[in-house]
Design an enzyme around this catalytic site. Structure first.
Site, PDB file in Angstrom:
ATOM      1  N   SER A 122      46.687  36.131  13.991  1.00 54.54           N
ATOM      2  CA  SER A 122      45.718  35.715  12.982  1.00 54.54           C
ATOM      3  C   SER A 122      45.655  36.736  11.860  1.00 54.54           C
ATOM      4  O   SER A 122      45.872  37.936  12.082  1.00 54.54           O
ATOM      5  CB  SER A 122      44.329  35.581  13.627  1.00 54.54           C
ATOM      6  OG  SER A 122      43.310  35.448  12.651  1.00 54.54           O
ATOM      7  N   TYR A 146      37.765  39.254  17.883  1.00 60.12           N
ATOM      8  CA  TYR A 146      38.895  38.326  17.871  1.00 60.12           C
ATOM      9  C   TYR A 146      40.110  38.968  17.201  1.00 60.12           C
ATOM     10  O   TYR A 146      41.231  38.918  17.722  1.00 60.12           O
ATOM     11  CB  TYR A 146      38.498  37.047  17.124  1.00 60.12           C
ATOM     12  CG  TYR A 146      39.609  36.055  16.912  1.00 60.12           C
ATOM     13  CD1 TYR A 146      40.115  35.317  17.977  1.00 60.12           C
ATOM     14  CD2 TYR A 146      40.149  35.844  15.653  1.00 60.12           C
ATOM     15  CE1 TYR A 146      41.130  34.393  17.782  1.00 60.12           C
ATOM     16  CE2 TYR A 146      41.155  34.921  15.445  1.00 60.12           C
ATOM     17  CZ  TYR A 146      41.644  34.201  16.514  1.00 60.12           C
ATOM     18  OH  TYR A 146      42.650  33.287  16.320  1.00 60.12           O
ATOM     19  N   LYS A 150      43.792  39.891  18.958  1.00 61.78           N
ATOM     20  CA  LYS A 150      45.079  39.435  18.434  1.00 61.78           C
ATOM     21  C   LYS A 150      45.978  40.614  18.067  1.00 61.78           C
ATOM     22  O   LYS A 150      47.201  40.555  18.242  1.00 61.78           O
ATOM     23  CB  LYS A 150      44.848  38.529  17.219  1.00 61.78           C
ATOM     24  CG  LYS A 150      44.302  37.159  17.574  1.00 61.78           C
ATOM     25  CD  LYS A 150      45.277  36.376  18.427  1.00 61.78           C
ATOM     26  CE  LYS A 150      44.846  34.956  18.665  1.00 61.78           C
ATOM     27  NZ  LYS A 150      45.818  34.193  19.507  1.00 61.78           N
TER      28      LYS A 150
END
Length: 321
Positions: A122, A146, A150
């Site tokens: 991402s 998050y 990643k």
């Protein structure tokens, strides 16, 4: 050629499966079987080869071992819990997004079959005090859990590939818009809903100002790029297997203008502009001036215009289209 899509029940996973079914080939070989795995049983797709749907919890190593088998040649690792959800549930984010990736890679290492692993990362891996423009080798500096999960996944993909356990390649996805279906718990979910719902005749809320800039790609182009990404020769990937997937920068106003150009003025009247500070805090931490030079050189592509994104949604996903 057997392909496994982990996250095969999601929007991108389903579209990828459908496109592979239409193509019938990957990496120059005929596809003989496709496995769609997700935490809930994925919808099947029609294909000229065997398609299996299974449930899998990637946070559970034993569950992963049931789907990552010695006959799997290509693994698409798409499964994750999304940004706002990962921020709210710290433990679940690390268990699924980081340990889930580790479980898949560890299972591949144990099998000693060196499958191709296509990992979706991402643009949330970037942020903070990193200067613009952001290029492929800019320091990863995530400002959310998050993004951190990643970023760890990218390091794992690189290291397991360096050791020869997998042939990995990771792609930092732009925000995929216009996504079909219902809103999810991603902080970026409104970037589809403010277009999808009005195009479907429903009201939507935009939580940011119309000058908010972001980096976008259509679902159709995303799937094309994931297929191209699996087919890049290993020797062309270089010493960093992870890169930005091409996208384009547009403001919210430009998205709405594109919708109006394609579908007329009525849908835009269904947007309500209501600030939501919790969403603004997350998305304002994402960085915007992105230069995906490596992926472009390797043949991946962005959309030509956001009007194309609108047209693709109407053609591919709008109810009743």
């Amino acid at each position: 050629m057997k392909v496994l899509i982990i996250g095969g029940g999601g929007v991108v996973g389903q579209k990828l499966a459908q496109q592979l079914a239409r193509r019938g080939t990957l990496r120059g070989d005929n596809i003989s079987g496709l496995v769609l795995a997700d935490v809930v049983d994925p919808a099947p797709v029609d294909a000229p080869f065997d398609v299996e749907t299974v449930t899998c919890d990637i946070a559970n190593a034993a569950s992963v071992a049931q789907i990552v088998t010695a006959d799997v040649d290509v693994i698409y690792l798409l499964a994750a819990i999304v940004s706002a959800h990962a921020e709210e549930d710290f433990d679940a984010g690390w268990q699924i997004n980081m340990m889930g990736t580790m479980n898949v890679l560890e299972r591949a290492r144990a099998l000693e079959t060196k499958p191709v692993v296509v990992f979706t990362s991402s643009i949330a891996v970037f942020g903070g005090e990193v200067p613009d423009p952001i290029v492929d080798h800019t320091l990863l500096n995530p400002q959310t859990s998050y993004g951190a999960q990643k970023a760890v996944g990218e390091l794992l993909i690189n290291d397991y590939s360096r050791k020869g356990f997998v042939d990995g390649r990771g792609f930092r996805l732009p925000t995929i818009s216009v996504r079909p279906g219902k809103p999810n718990r991603a902080a970026s979910s409104f970037m589809s809903s403010i277009l999808r719902e009005p195009l479907n005749g429903e009201e939507a809320i935009c939580p940011v100002d119309d000058d908010f800039l972001h980096y976008y790609l259509s679902p159709r182009k995303c799937v094309e790029n994931l297929i191209k990404g699996a087919e890049i020769p290993e020797q062309d990937l270089g010493m960093n297997r992870c890169m930005m997937m091409p996208g384009r920068m547009w403001s919210i106003r430009e998205l709405v203008d594109a919708m109006t150009a394609v579908a007329g003025p009525e849908p835009a009247r269904l947007i309500r502009w209501e600030a939501q500070p919790d969403i603004q805090k997350i998305v304002n931490g994402w960085r915007f001036d992105l230069r995906p030079e490596k992926a472009i050189k390797l043949g991946l592509e962005a959309d030509d215009s956001f009007e194309d994104n609108i047209r693709y949604y109407i053609e591919d996903d709008k109810p009743g289209a």
